[in-house]
Write a protein that holds these residues in place. Sequence first.
Motif, PDB file in Angstrom:
ATOM      1  N   LEU A 183      32.292   8.105 -72.543  1.00 30.92           N
ATOM      2  CA  LEU A 183      33.573   8.093 -72.624  1.00 30.92           C
ATOM      3  C   LEU A 183      34.092   8.900 -74.247  1.00 30.92           C
ATOM      4  N   GLY A 184      34.625  10.008 -73.840  1.00 34.66           N
ATOM      5  CA  GLY A 184      35.041  10.632 -74.972  1.00 34.66           C
ATOM      6  C   GLY A 184      34.139  11.748 -75.437  1.00 34.66           C
ATOM      7  N   LYS A 185      33.196  11.765 -74.784  1.00 33.63           N
ATOM      8  CA  LYS A 185      32.147  12.965 -75.232  1.00 33.63           C
ATOM      9  C   LYS A 185      31.713  13.760 -74.190  1.00 33.63           C
ATOM     10  N   GLU A 186      30.837  14.765 -74.640  1.00 34.81           N
ATOM     11  CA  GLU A 186      30.697  15.902 -73.560  1.00 34.81           C
ATOM     12  C   GLU A 186      29.427  15.315 -72.814  1.00 34.81           C
ATOM     13  N   ARG A 187      29.282  16.114 -71.575  1.00 35.77           N
ATOM     14  CA  ARG A 187      28.225  15.631 -70.782  1.00 35.77           C
ATOM     15  C   ARG A 187      26.972  16.344 -71.395  1.00 35.77           C
ATOM     16  N   GLU A 188      25.948  15.513 -71.414  1.00 36.63           N
ATOM     17  CA  GLU A 188      24.585  15.966 -72.114  1.00 36.63           C
ATOM     18  C   GLU A 188      23.437  15.658 -71.074  1.00 36.63           C
ATOM     19  N   PHE A 189      22.307  16.562 -71.361  1.00 39.12           N
ATOM     20  CA  PHE A 189      21.192  16.467 -70.654  1.00 39.12           C
ATOM     21  C   PHE A 189      20.383  15.085 -70.911  1.00 39.12           C
ATOM     22  N   VAL A 190      19.885  14.606 -70.066  1.00 39.07           N
ATOM     23  CA  VAL A 190      19.093  13.586 -70.237  1.00 39.07           C
ATOM     24  C   VAL A 190      17.479  13.939 -69.800  1.00 39.07           C
ATOM     25  N   GLY A 191      17.272  14.314 -68.821  1.00 37.38           N
ATOM     26  CA  GLY A 191      15.643  14.676 -68.327  1.00 37.38           C
ATOM     27  C   GLY A 191      15.818  15.354 -66.725  1.00 37.38           C
ATOM     28  N   ALA A 192      14.780  16.115 -66.822  1.00 39.10           N
ATOM     29  CA  ALA A 192      14.395  16.902 -65.451  1.00 39.10           C
ATOM     30  C   ALA A 192      13.447  17.231 -64.852  1.00 39.10           C
ATOM     31  N   ILE A 193      13.099  17.438 -63.770  1.00 39.89           N
ATOM     32  CA  ILE A 193      11.927  17.607 -63.128  1.00 39.89           C
ATOM     33  C   ILE A 193      11.553  18.980 -62.383  1.00 39.89           C
ATOM     34  N   ARG A 194      10.711  19.641 -62.475  1.00 43.82           N
ATOM     35  CA  ARG A 194      10.719  20.807 -61.719  1.00 43.82           C
ATOM     36  C   ARG A 194      10.068  20.564 -60.217  1.00 43.82           C
ATOM     37  N   TRP A 195      10.834  21.151 -59.349  1.00 41.32           N
ATOM     38  CA  TRP A 195      10.208  20.694 -57.797  1.00 41.32           C
ATOM     39  C   TRP A 195       8.889  21.308 -57.625  1.00 41.32           C
ATOM     40  N   SER A 196       8.352  22.303 -58.231  1.00 42.49           N
ATOM     41  CA  SER A 196       7.399  22.991 -57.840  1.00 42.49           C
ATOM     42  C   SER A 196       6.070  22.087 -58.329  1.00 42.49           C
ATOM     43  N   ASP A 197       6.146  21.742 -59.615  1.00 44.06           N
ATOM     44  CA  ASP A 197       4.766  21.290 -59.954  1.00 44.06           C
ATOM     45  C   ASP A 197       5.090  19.728 -60.710  1.00 44.06           C
ATOM     46  N   ASP A 198       6.434  19.127 -60.576  1.00 40.47           N
ATOM     47  CA  ASP A 198       6.617  17.997 -60.993  1.00 40.47           C
ATOM     48  C   ASP A 198       6.440  17.905 -62.653  1.00 40.47           C
ATOM     49  N   MET A 199       6.515  19.030 -63.430  1.00 37.34           N
ATOM     50  CA  MET A 199       6.829  18.757 -64.728  1.00 37.34           C
ATOM     51  C   MET A 199       8.047  18.476 -65.184  1.00 37.34           C
ATOM     52  N   THR A 200       7.987  17.537 -66.002  1.00 40.32           N
ATOM     53  CA  THR A 200       9.208  16.780 -66.492  1.00 40.32           C
ATOM     54  C   THR A 200       9.492  16.941 -68.010  1.00 40.32           C
ATOM     55  N   PHE A 201      10.660  16.954 -68.571  1.00 42.00           N
ATOM     56  CA  PHE A 201      11.110  17.313 -69.836  1.00 42.00           C
ATOM     57  C   PHE A 201      12.498  16.517 -69.973  1.00 42.00           C
ATOM     58  N   TYR A 202      12.443  16.139 -71.299  1.00 44.09           N
ATOM     59  CA  TYR A 202      13.582  15.269 -71.924  1.00 44.09           C
ATOM     60  C   TYR A 202      14.184  15.442 -73.011  1.00 44.09           C
ATOM     61  N   ALA A 203      15.214  14.913 -73.135  1.00 42.63           N
ATOM     62  CA  ALA A 203      16.188  14.891 -74.360  1.00 42.63           C
ATOM     63  C   ALA A 203      15.423  14.061 -75.318  1.00 42.63           C
ATOM     64  N   ASP A 204      15.366  14.477 -76.767  1.00 37.65           N
ATOM     65  CA  ASP A 204      14.750  13.595 -77.587  1.00 37.65           C
ATOM     66  C   ASP A 204      15.244  12.169 -77.848  1.00 37.65           C
TER      67      ASP A 204
END
Length: 122
Positions: A40-61
Amino acid sequence: VQLQASGGGLVQAGGSLRLSCAASGRILSSYTMGWFRQALGKEREFVGAIRWSDDMTFYADSVKGRFTVSRDNAKNTVYLQMNSLKPEDTAVYYCAASRYYSRRGVTDYDYWGQGTLVTVSS
């Protein structure tokens, strides 16, 4: 591509919750499936994601080591497992799809699901 997020709710601090994102339509191997959140009251931020091709994941600190993104190819579904939840994790969580590899920016994502609210009580 259409995305449907679910699984939000109320949980106590230290608890766990798993969000799901069901995708319909064609997910190409070049796609990245991401999770974002907006408090609430903040900007949308990245949390985590996965690449469909190889399942590599990466995250916000801020969530690294606590949250895990995974997928079920057969169900065309992406998950966000959230452990050791904190009150500051309270937000509306969105799943999204990018046509490109390894993107973290909100504007890099082309398709969005509706949000699901996660509330962490102290």
